[in-house]
Design a protein around this motif. Structure first.
Motif, short mmCIF file in Angstrom:
data_model
loop_
_atom_site.label_atom_id
_atom_site.label_comp_id
_atom_site.label_asym_id
_atom_site.label_seq_id
_atom_site.Cartn_x
_atom_site.Cartn_y
_atom_site.Cartn_z
N GLY A 294 41.90 31.03 35.33
CA GLY A 294 42.27 32.17 36.14
C GLY A 294 42.50 33.47 35.41
O GLY A 294 42.87 34.48 36.03
N PHE A 295 42.25 33.50 34.10
CA PHE A 295 42.48 34.71 33.32
C PHE A 295 41.27 35.66 33.34
O PHE A 295 41.41 36.85 33.07
CB PHE A 295 42.80 34.36 31.87
CG PHE A 295 44.18 33.81 31.68
CD1 PHE A 295 45.25 34.66 31.44
CD2 PHE A 295 44.41 32.45 31.75
CE1 PHE A 295 46.53 34.16 31.27
CE2 PHE A 295 45.69 31.94 31.58
CZ PHE A 295 46.76 32.79 31.34
N LEU A 296 40.09 35.12 33.62
CA LEU A 296 38.85 35.91 33.59
C LEU A 296 38.16 35.85 34.95
O LEU A 296 37.97 34.76 35.50
CB LEU A 296 37.92 35.37 32.50
CG LEU A 296 36.52 35.97 32.41
CD1 LEU A 296 36.57 37.46 32.11
CD2 LEU A 296 35.68 35.24 31.35
N LYS A 297 37.81 37.02 35.48
CA LYS A 297 37.05 37.12 36.72
C LYS A 297 35.70 37.78 36.41
O LYS A 297 35.65 38.78 35.68
CB LYS A 297 37.80 37.97 37.75
CG LYS A 297 39.23 37.54 38.01
CD LYS A 297 39.31 36.19 38.69
CE LYS A 297 40.77 35.85 39.00
NZ LYS A 297 40.88 34.50 39.63
N LEU A 298 34.62 37.23 36.97
CA LEU A 298 33.29 37.75 36.69
C LEU A 298 32.58 38.18 37.97
O LEU A 298 32.69 37.53 39.01
CB LEU A 298 32.43 36.69 35.99
CG LEU A 298 32.88 36.25 34.59
CD1 LEU A 298 31.95 35.17 34.07
CD2 LEU A 298 32.94 37.42 33.63
N LYS A 299 31.83 39.28 37.86
CA LYS A 299 30.95 39.72 38.94
C LYS A 299 29.61 39.00 38.81
O LYS A 299 29.24 38.54 37.73
CB LYS A 299 30.74 41.23 38.84
CG LYS A 299 31.99 42.06 38.98
CD LYS A 299 31.70 43.55 38.83
CE LYS A 299 31.37 43.93 37.40
NZ LYS A 299 31.28 45.39 37.18
N GLU A 300 28.88 38.95 39.90
CA GLU A 300 27.55 38.34 39.87
C GLU A 300 26.56 39.24 39.14
O GLU A 300 25.68 38.77 38.43
CB GLU A 300 27.06 38.07 41.30
CG GLU A 300 27.78 36.95 42.01
CD GLU A 300 27.60 35.61 41.32
OE1 GLU A 300 26.50 35.37 40.77
OE2 GLU A 300 28.55 34.82 41.30
N GLU A 301 26.70 40.54 39.32
CA GLU A 301 25.73 41.47 38.73
C GLU A 301 26.20 41.90 37.35
O GLU A 301 27.38 41.80 37.00
CB GLU A 301 25.52 42.69 39.63
CG GLU A 301 26.71 43.64 39.72
CD GLU A 301 27.77 43.22 40.73
OE1 GLU A 301 28.73 43.99 40.92
OE2 GLU A 301 27.64 42.12 41.31
N GLY A 302 25.25 42.42 36.57
CA GLY A 302 25.59 42.93 35.25
C GLY A 302 25.12 42.01 34.14
O GLY A 302 24.76 40.84 34.37
N GLU A 303 25.12 42.53 32.92
CA GLU A 303 24.73 41.77 31.74
C GLU A 303 25.95 41.49 30.88
O GLU A 303 26.77 42.37 30.64
CB GLU A 303 23.70 42.57 30.91
CG GLU A 303 22.37 42.80 31.61
CD GLU A 303 21.58 41.54 31.80
OE1 GLU A 303 21.69 40.64 30.93
OE2 GLU A 303 20.85 41.43 32.80
N ARG A 304 26.09 40.28 30.46
CA ARG A 304 27.13 39.87 29.52
C ARG A 304 28.50 40.39 29.95
O ARG A 304 28.95 40.11 31.07
CB ARG A 304 26.75 40.33 28.11
CG ARG A 304 25.47 39.71 27.59
CD ARG A 304 25.16 40.17 26.18
NE ARG A 304 23.91 39.61 25.71
CZ ARG A 304 23.37 39.88 24.51
NH1 ARG A 304 23.99 40.70 23.68
NH2 ARG A 304 22.23 39.32 24.15
#
Length: 450
Positions: A294-304
């Motif tokens: 739960g410390f990191l949230k990621l978007k679907e779009e984008g690079e790295r």
């Protein structure tokens, strides 16, 4: 009298424990003879983290990353989460050969401030194939850059020498991708590259110099793909692995003999590696671990790292450099200064309790940046740095599907098992650190000027 001379032989990624074993088995007779002539084999600590760019830069500058500014092969731009790849131009502290040449290129450091006033005249250095010296830059002598050097024309100073190296078929580095698809061919390339390295050393050895640094990086490449063959006599590549070490031993003995013949009692000889090596069991995707916790949230779009989303509290860069996602430092950051202590405690507990399938720990040491770094670039340091138990290679890749993954590699770096070989009278009371050696070399030269 011509003055004191120093020869340094770098053997990238060679572990103390393996060298000791191979000397005992009789695979390295030249090194054994050197050790019997008044030299001692030390186990040495590498840099934190134990990445070649950091460790070799720490060796060359004699200061920690918060002074020289290199924390890894990649650096995150906090303005937009893009990555850049630091090179020699980003090293903010002068090297010991720049100090010896009395030309620090406008850079300063605690080491330079200590030693520059002690030298009356410049010394000439020849430095060949040390990682993270690309692009080559002006110095009092010759510099041939090592990994990651992309273009021979920009890897050599003075530039006119690049044509000489090109004519002799000099190899900057082998192609590591070949190790994935053609193991036998990759081994042939390693042997060939070592031959070309020897030719270059011989060529430059004939010149005039006070300090010569000869670095061999093929050992690191060998270990990443074949380290499981090092002690397993049933392994199909064990014989080739041992043959490579025999060839390495012959080169080390060749350099040592030339040095003694040329300079005799005026010579100070040293061998070191930038980190140790261990057999790899699993890769560990730290950002996936932080995502699941739960410390990191990621978007679907984008690079790295451009995928980092609102709600992120922490993320990691290779190998396990953990950064808090501060509100005042990152566009989408939300961590307030007042939250930092509790978050660091949570993360420390999280990593300390990280286990594999059989319940064994993954992390052997966790550091806060203030514990291990001091200098003007401390703000760039990770808030936490984790070191793994041997066998678990920590990775910072974004978007991995699982925490634990198999690897194409057989070996991984470790921090505690680097090699150092010194004359017995140059010994250490405590375990040596790679950052100690620049001062040791400069002390050797200081004696003739005092």
């Amino acid at each position: 009298m011509e003055g004191k001379k120093v020869l340094v032989v770098g053997i990238d990624g060679v572990p103390y424990t393996l060298v000791g074993e191979y000397v005992e088995r009789g695979y390295m007779p030249h090194l054994k003879a050197i050790l019997e002539e008044g030299y001692r084999l030390h186990q040495m600590d590498a840099s934190l983290p134990d990445i070649s760019s950091v460790s070799w830069t720490t060796f060359l500058t004699g200061v920690n990353p918060a002074e020289h500014s290199i924390y890894g092969f990649i650096h995150l731009d906090r303005r937009d989460y893009s990555l850049r790849f630091p090179n020699s131009g980003n090293v903010m502290a002068p090297t010991f050969f720049q100090i010896l040449g009395l030309d620090t290129a406008g850079k300063s450091s605690s080491l330079a401030n200590k030693y520059l006033p002690r030298f009356k005249g410049p010394r000439t250095s020849i430095v060949v194939n040390v990682p993270h010296t690309y692009p080559a830059y002006p110095m009092n002598g010759v510099l041939v850059s090592g990994f990651v050097a992309l273009d021979l024309a920009r890897a050599v100073y003075p530039p006119v020498l690049a044509s000489t190296l090109k004519r002799m078929g000099y190899v900057i580095d082998v192609d590591p991708s070949k190790g994935h698809r053609d193991r036998a061919g990759f081994l042939e390339d390693l042997f060939h590259a070592l031959d070309k390295r020897r030719e270059a050393f011989d060529l430059f050895f004939k010149g005039k110099w006070d300090l010569f640094v000869a670095c061999i990086t093929e050992t690191d490449r060998l270990h990443h793909f074949f380290f499981d063959a090092a002690l397993d006599e049933a392994h199909p590549y064990h014989g080739a692995f041992v043959d490579f070490y025999k060839k390495l031993d012959d080169l080390v003995g060749h350099l040592y003999d030339m040095f003694l013949e040329r300079y005799g009692g005026q010579g100070f000889f040293m061998i070191l590696s930038d980190h140790g090596f261990a057999t790899l069991r699993k890769e560990v995707n730290i950002n996936r671990f932080l995502e699941e916790a739960g410390f990191l949230k990621l978007k679907e779009e984008g690079e790295r790292y451009e995928r980092i989303a609102s709600g992120t509290k922490a993320f990691a860069l290779d190998p396990c450099r953990v950064y808090l996602h501060y509100k005042d430092q990152y566009p989408l950051g939300e961590v307030e200064e007042g939250e930092a202590e509790s978050l660091l405690e949570e993360l420390t507990d999280l990593f300390r309790n990280m286990r594999n399938d059989d319940g064994s720990p993954i992390i052997r040491a966790i550091y806060r940046k203030e514990e291990i770094y001091q200098g003007p670039f401390l703000d760039d340091a990770p808030d936490l740095l984790c070191l793994p138990v041997d066998g678990y290679d920590l990775k910072g890749r974004i978007g991995a599907g699982t925490v634990f993954a198999d690897s194409v590699f057989a070996g991984m770096h470790n921090q505690y098992d680097a090699v150092l070989i010194l004359p017995e009278e140059k010994g250490f009371g405590d375990k040596p650190q790679i950052g100690d050696l620049a001062g040791l070399l400069l002390d050797h030269f200081c004696g003739e000027d005092l």
